[in-house]
Scaffold this active site. Structure first.
Site, PDB file in Angstrom:
ATOM      1  N   ASP A 182      10.671  -4.773  29.467  1.00 48.31           N
ATOM      2  CA  ASP A 182       9.861  -4.580  30.670  1.00 48.31           C
ATOM      3  C   ASP A 182      10.776  -4.600  31.898  1.00 48.31           C
ATOM      4  O   ASP A 182      10.533  -5.307  32.867  1.00 48.31           O
ATOM      5  CB  ASP A 182       8.802  -5.677  30.768  1.00 48.31           C
ATOM      6  CG  ASP A 182       7.635  -5.297  31.666  1.00 48.31           C
ATOM      7  OD1 ASP A 182       7.474  -4.099  31.951  1.00 48.31           O
ATOM      8  OD2 ASP A 182       6.883  -6.195  32.087  1.00 48.31           O
TER       9      ASP A 182
ATOM     10  N   ILE B 207       5.191 -16.413  45.530  1.00 49.40           N
ATOM     11  CA  ILE B 207       6.249 -15.535  46.034  1.00 49.40           C
ATOM     12  C   ILE B 207       6.222 -14.171  45.344  1.00 49.40           C
ATOM     13  O   ILE B 207       6.847 -13.222  45.813  1.00 49.40           O
ATOM     14  CB  ILE B 207       7.634 -16.179  45.849  1.00 49.40           C
ATOM     15  CG1 ILE B 207       7.896 -16.444  44.360  1.00 49.40           C
ATOM     16  CG2 ILE B 207       7.751 -17.457  46.655  1.00 49.40           C
ATOM     17  CD1 ILE B 207       9.313 -16.859  44.073  1.00 49.40           C
TER      18      ILE B 207
ATOM     19  N   ALA C   8       0.389 -12.818  35.750  1.00 52.32           N
ATOM     20  CA  ALA C   8       0.717 -14.147  36.262  1.00 52.32           C
ATOM     21  C   ALA C   8       1.304 -14.034  37.660  1.00 52.32           C
ATOM     22  O   ALA C   8       1.565 -12.931  38.159  1.00 52.32           O
ATOM     23  CB  ALA C   8       1.704 -14.832  35.323  1.00 52.32           C
TER      24      ALA C   8
ATOM     25  N   LYS D 102       5.947 -20.166  36.722  1.00 52.01           N
ATOM     26  CA  LYS D 102       5.070 -19.026  36.447  1.00 52.01           C
ATOM     27  C   LYS D 102       3.752 -19.536  35.893  1.00 52.01           C
ATOM     28  O   LYS D 102       3.730 -20.339  34.951  1.00 52.01           O
ATOM     29  CB  LYS D 102       5.742 -18.088  35.440  1.00 52.01           C
ATOM     30  CG  LYS D 102       4.956 -16.835  35.114  1.00 52.01           C
ATOM     31  CD  LYS D 102       5.773 -15.922  34.200  1.00 52.01           C
ATOM     32  CE  LYS D 102       5.050 -14.628  33.895  1.00 52.01           C
ATOM     33  NZ  LYS D 102       5.879 -13.732  33.057  1.00 52.01           N
TER      34      LYS D 102
END
Length: 510
Positions: free
Chosen positions: A290, A132, A138, A155
């Site tokens: 991030d 998705i 990753a 993940k």
């Protein structure tokens, strides 16, 4: 290995930029002078055939960066949040790098899950979707735990990503050391230390066990933050290359049309992104480093949902106080105090003139106030700040690199939601609250209390330590030396410290 063989990788980089058409497009978007554009084309053209061709379906900049690999993609992700710096068209192209990269096959992801968790993926999960979201390191799958029926996000690291990233970082190290050798003036900025810092941060992102622990700590710190949620970690289904967390449903924070259609207040969301980042950095000393659009969603009730905890920042309490005082000084337009804080923290060499530095800071800060944020060019502002640091001999503070970089990214995200947002207006209440609690009488009493607790832990050993020191003194006659003028000052300082400790104890007891 960081030897000259990395020249080949750097040549490949320039060749790929030229072959994909990114060289010309990027330089035009950045407004580079014609001479610079011509030089780049002349240097890149002979090596064009050595570059990667990339996915021809992608725009030039995205095509080049995805072809070059994960380390380059990381830089592209940062730039995608700054349309005021790179231009709207380039920012839109680079935004694809956040979570819309080409995925690897689901069967490989399932094989990784089986290898890491010791059971077939189809036995652990009753559902396991196609990817998705696919990012540089990753990709994520929507799944359902077979035993409990809980909906989760799984993940999985890209195959071979560690090796590819190492190759790029080695080339960056070589480039940084070459720059330091050929351009001595650049050593003030410590480019090798900057690359080392970046290397350490992203290397941690390549081990999902570290990310899982970081996520758990972030969950604990933010569980009482209204309007901000973090998915829960599923420890038994997480390992070095696999990470499982509870599922969160929401609208991507980078999709303004979808946010408007869902009835969300983009102005309020933009302010909350900024305020939460500042609160986590100052209050906890631990922040998400991030926070680009691909790592955030907005829930049904307007709460910000944060994901991807591979890069987290941590700053100690002293640095937090320095950072807060600098921000507070700019907010109050007290440039003399901002300059004093820089000198006190050792950010500026002591032999420089403080009044001149304060004046230089004023020339940076004054244009910010009383202006619509849309009229402020952050690119020009950062360029002028660089000139100021060069003039006053400030060295790059590696411990603040991640904080500064994240500040740029977060401001970019907030501005994409509300172009007229002013970072200083949003920051004021957060910084004032921190100053009130951590710089002043309350902080003095709290610090003294901590000092007393530390001394009390060593209390039983103090007589033994004192006796050992006296024995050493008696066995080794001191060499004859001239009495230093510093000794009386040291005794005076020790007496003052004891006086403060006593006063603190009295305050605590009262």
């Amino acid at each position: 290995m960081r030897g000259p063989h990395n020249i080949w990788r750097l040549v490949q980089t320039l060749a790929t930029m030229e072959r994909t058409g990114a060289n010309r497009f990027v330089l035009e978007q950045l407004g580079a002078p014609a001479s610079v554009r011509a030089a780049a084309r002349v240097m890149g053209w002979p090596f064009k055939w050595l570059g990667e061709n990339g996915d021809e379906a992608l725009p030039p900049a995205t095509r080049a960066i995805t072809a070059l690999g994960p380390a380059y993609i990381k830089f592209g992700q940062i730039l995608s949040t700054r349309p005021d710096v790179v231009g709207d068209e380039l920012a839109v192209q680079l935004r694809v790098l956040q979570d819309k990269l080409p995925p690897f096959p689901t069967e490989i992801a399932k094989e990784t899950v089986a290898q890491e968790l010791g059971e077939p993926a189809d036995e652990l999960f009753s559902e396991f979707s196609e990817p998705i979201a696919a990012a540089s390191i990753a990709q994520v799958h929507r799944a359902r735990i077979a035993r409990t029926g809980e909906l989760v996000a799984v993940k999985v690291l890209r195959p071979g990503v560690e090796r590819n990233f190492r190759k790029d970082i080695d080339a960056f190290y070589f480039a940084a050391s070459t720059i330091e050798l050929l351009a001595p003036f650049s050593r003030r900025l410590r480019p090798t230390d900057v690359i080392a810092h970046f290397d350490g941060v992203v290397t941690g992102e390549l081990d999902l066990r570290i990310e899982t622990a970081q996520a758990a700590e972030f969950v604990a710190n933010t569980e009482n933050d209204k309007g901000f949620t973090v998915p829960r970690v599923i420890w038994p289904l997480s390992s070095r290359r696999v990470m499982t967390m509870s599922w969160c449903e929401g609208v991507p924070i980078g999709d303004n049309a979808a946010l408007d259609a869902a009835g969300h207040d983009r102005r309020a969301i933009g302010e909350r992104v900024l305020s939460m980042f500042l609160r986590h950095a100052l209050r906890d000393g631990y922040f998400h480093a991030d926070m680009h659009q691909g790592n955030m969603k907005v829930g049904a009730s307007g709460e910000i949902q944060c994901f991807d905890f591979g890069i987290m920042g941590r700053i100690d309490e002293y640095t937090r106080r320095v950072y807060a005082e600098i921000l507070y000084g700019f907010i109050r337009r007290d440039y003399r105090r901002v300059a004093e804080v820089h000198f006190e923290a050792g950010y500026v060499p002591a032999d420089r003139e403080i009044d001149e530095f304060a004046q230089a800071l004023r020339s940076v800060g004054e244009p910010i106030f009383g202006m619509d944020a849309t009229h402020i060019s952050m690119a020009k502002l950062l360029a002028y700040l660089f000139e100021v640091t060069e003039r006053f001999g400030m060295a790059t503070r590696t411990e603040l690199i991640l904080l500064q970089r994240t500040m740029v990214v977060v401001e970019g995200v907030a501005r994409s939601l509300n172009p007229s947002i002013n970072i200083w207006e949003v920051a004021r209440p957060i910084v004032e609250e921190y100053i009130k609690e951590n710089i002043g009488p309350k902080a003095v009493v709290r610090d003294l209390g901590r000092t007393v607790r530390v001394l009390s832990r060593f209390g039983p050993r103090l007589p033994e330590l004192a006796e050992a020191a006296l024995i050493r003194q008696s066995q080794t006659p001191p060499e004859p030396r001239r009495r230093s003028w510093m000794q009386p000052l040291l005794w005076m300082g020790a007496g003052a410290a004891l006086t403060w400790i006593g006063a603190g104890l009295a305050l605590l007891l009262s």
